[in-house]
Enzyme design. Structure first.
Site, PDB file in Angstrom:
ATOM      1  N   GLY A 123       0.788  -1.221   0.000  1.00 52.10           N
ATOM      2  CA  GLY A 123       0.000   0.000   0.000  1.00 52.10           C
ATOM      3  C   GLY A 123       0.820   1.271   0.000  1.00 52.10           C
TER       4      GLY A 123
ATOM      5  N   THR B  66      11.417  -7.135 -11.671  1.00 45.47           N
ATOM      6  CA  THR B  66      10.798  -8.436 -11.920  1.00 45.47           C
ATOM      7  C   THR B  66       9.634  -8.651 -10.956  1.00 45.47           C
ATOM      8  OG1 THR B  66      12.908  -9.335 -12.654  1.00 45.47           O
ATOM      9  CG2 THR B  66      11.194 -10.921 -12.031  1.00 45.47           C
TER      10      THR B  66
ATOM     11  N   ASN C 109      -8.089   4.399   8.192  1.00 43.52           N
ATOM     12  CA  ASN C 109      -7.386   3.276   8.815  1.00 43.52           C
ATOM     13  C   ASN C 109      -7.406   3.321  10.336  1.00 43.52           C
ATOM     14  OD1 ASN C 109      -5.564   5.549   7.922  1.00 43.52           O
ATOM     15  ND2 ASN C 109      -4.183   4.537   9.367  1.00 43.52           N
TER      16      ASN C 109
ATOM     17  N   HIS D 258      -1.774  -7.748   2.460  1.00 39.59           N
ATOM     18  CA  HIS D 258      -1.695  -8.208   3.847  1.00 39.59           C
ATOM     19  C   HIS D 258      -2.830  -7.705   4.728  1.00 39.59           C
ATOM     20  CE1 HIS D 258       0.064  -4.600   6.024  1.00 39.59           C
ATOM     21  NE2 HIS D 258       0.147  -4.216   4.769  1.00 39.59           N
TER      22      HIS D 258
ATOM     23  N   CYS E  97       1.276   2.064  11.892  1.00 36.06           N
ATOM     24  CA  CYS E  97       2.423   2.740  11.285  1.00 36.06           C
ATOM     25  C   CYS E  97       2.901   3.915  12.125  1.00 36.06           C
ATOM     26  CB  CYS E  97       2.058   3.220   9.878  1.00 36.06           C
ATOM     27  SG  CYS E  97       1.616   1.901   8.748  1.00 36.06           S
TER      28      CYS E  97
ATOM     29  N   GLN F 178      -7.706  -0.167   3.259  1.00 37.78           N
ATOM     30  CA  GLN F 178      -8.510  -0.697   4.355  1.00 37.78           C
ATOM     31  C   GLN F 178      -9.877  -1.194   3.882  1.00 37.78           C
ATOM     32  OE1 GLN F 178      -7.751  -1.388   7.412  1.00 37.78           O
ATOM     33  NE2 GLN F 178      -5.739  -0.412   7.498  1.00 37.78           N
TER      34      GLN F 178
END
Length: 393
Positions: free
Chosen positions: A78, A245, A161, A209, A336, A189
């Site tokens: 994100g 990649t 969030n 996640h 965070c 979220q």
């Protein structure tokens, strides 16, 4: 780590892996394409590319809003998706019209948006924040006051969030377009928890996640007509929009988690909302000293599995640690920003007094958390707050 059993209630930070996602990873590891580069011309490379494109199709379909598979850009999560959106879309819009040098965001965005203010300023952009109302909702009228012919980009999240408040994305996108601005929404979220209303959005950020997929994989969906300047170069992957990649294993696991999260979403949403409402009723009952951060209604104006409260006279850190000792894992707002001892910028922007905001707590879960676990948590929280404040239970 002890053998103590924990009840994990911090899904908004990162949700436990879903079995469907783990199964997709195992299937990849056991397949001939494991480790094959999807950009190689040989048979295994072409098969890896085919499966990568399958994951792209799944995510475009599940996000909805008429996004196409070719609009999906795989990222590391994100944060990268938001960084690429804010910088890449703003640069792209300015490349079309040099007078567009301003970006409008809400004051309650995730740090991966707000922390770009200095970077964007160095790139020649001004950033204008828009405040929400007391319930944490950004109205179209508030946004319209900040718009003008110099705005390149508007970025407002789909659901907050910390509080879980759902934003009127369609209205905000239409207001942005009337001013000639590109509109991006951070749906990290919201995706997999509520149906997204993004038919009018130009770009959408999502991450694996948060819905039980692996850490380290996300996506930014950008409509083909919208110019985007890449942030990385060398290789031409993702149609030249994001070099490097691709992580085929992560993309397949992401798509599997998304399909599992979005299956029977109406039924799951109602179940989780019912559990959240019961939790609110218990812990915010009169006399507990615990109040909700917003009056937005669960499952209408708020994400179904996010409970956001504040304890009067108790600080968030002591609550989180005390609950941890009791075997319950929650957070004080955004994970965070958990190292910060100051009041949440989200609650501050909503006009909540600092002394009250310092006691904020976020409890987040999905259908995998039982009612019994939530009842046990409520008992522990009420007991902890009563002891810390001297209130009788």
């Amino acid at each position: 780590m002890s053998d103590k059993d924990f009840i994990y209630l911090d899904y908004a930070a990162s949700a436990p892996a879903r079995e469907e996602s783990l199964a997709a990873e195992r299937a990849y590891e056991q397949s001939p394409i494991a480790g094959a580069n999807p950009n190689s011309l040989h048979s295994l490379g072409r098969e890896a590319a085919r499966q990568l494109d399958g994951a792209r199709r799944d995510l475009a379909r599940l996000v909805g809003g008429r996004f196409r598979p070719s609009d999906v850009i795989f990222t590391s999560g994100g944060t990268e998706s938001n960084n690429l959106a804010l910088i890449g879309l703003a640069e792209g819009a300015r490349g079309r019209d040099r007078k567009r040098r301003r970006i409008v965001v809400s004051a309650i965005e995730h740090d991966s948006v707000l922390d770009l203010t200095g970077v964007l300023h160095d790139l020649g952009f001004d950033v204008t924040p828009v405040s929400p109302d007391r319930d944490g909702r950004v109205s179209a009228s508030a946004l319209e006051h900040a718009l003008g012919p110099d705005v390149a980009l508007v970025s407002i999240m789909s659901a907050n969030n910390e509080t879980g408040v759902v934003q009127p994305v369609a209205e905000l996108a239409r207001a942005s377009h009337k001013a000639g601005a590109v509109f991006h929404t951070d749906a990290v979220q919201a995706f997999g928890r509520i149906p997204l209303d993004v038919a009018d959005a130009d770009a959408v950020s999502i991450a694996a996640h948060k819905i039980g997929g692996p850490v380290g994989i996300g996506a930014l969906l950008v409509r083909g007509r919208v110019p985007l300047r890449p942030l990385s170069y060398g290789g031409g992957q993702e149609a030249g929009r994001r070099a490097g990649t691709q992580d085929v294993r992560g993309a397949l696991a992401f798509a599997a988690a998304a399909k599992a999260s979005c299956a029977d979403l109406a039924q799951t949403r109602a179940l989780v909302a019912g559990r959240a409402n019961r939790l609110y009723q218990r812990i915010c009952a009169p006399g507990t000293g615990i109040v909700p951060t917003t009056s937005a209604v669960v499952d209408e104006g708020r994400l179904p599995g996010m409970v956001s409260v504040m304890a009067q006279g108790v600080d968030s850190e002591s609550l989180v640690l005390g609950l941890d000792d009791a075997g319950f894992e929650v957070s004080a707002g955004s994970a965070c920003s958990s190292a910060s001892l100051d009041a949440s910028h989200v609650l501050t922007a909503m006009g909540i007094p600092r002394t009250l905001a310092l006691g904020s707590l976020r409890i987040s879960f999905d259908e995998r958390v039982s009612q019994e676990s939530l009842d046990a948590f409520a008992d522990a929280l009420l007991d902890l707050v009563a002891k810390r404040t001297g209130r009788a239970k």
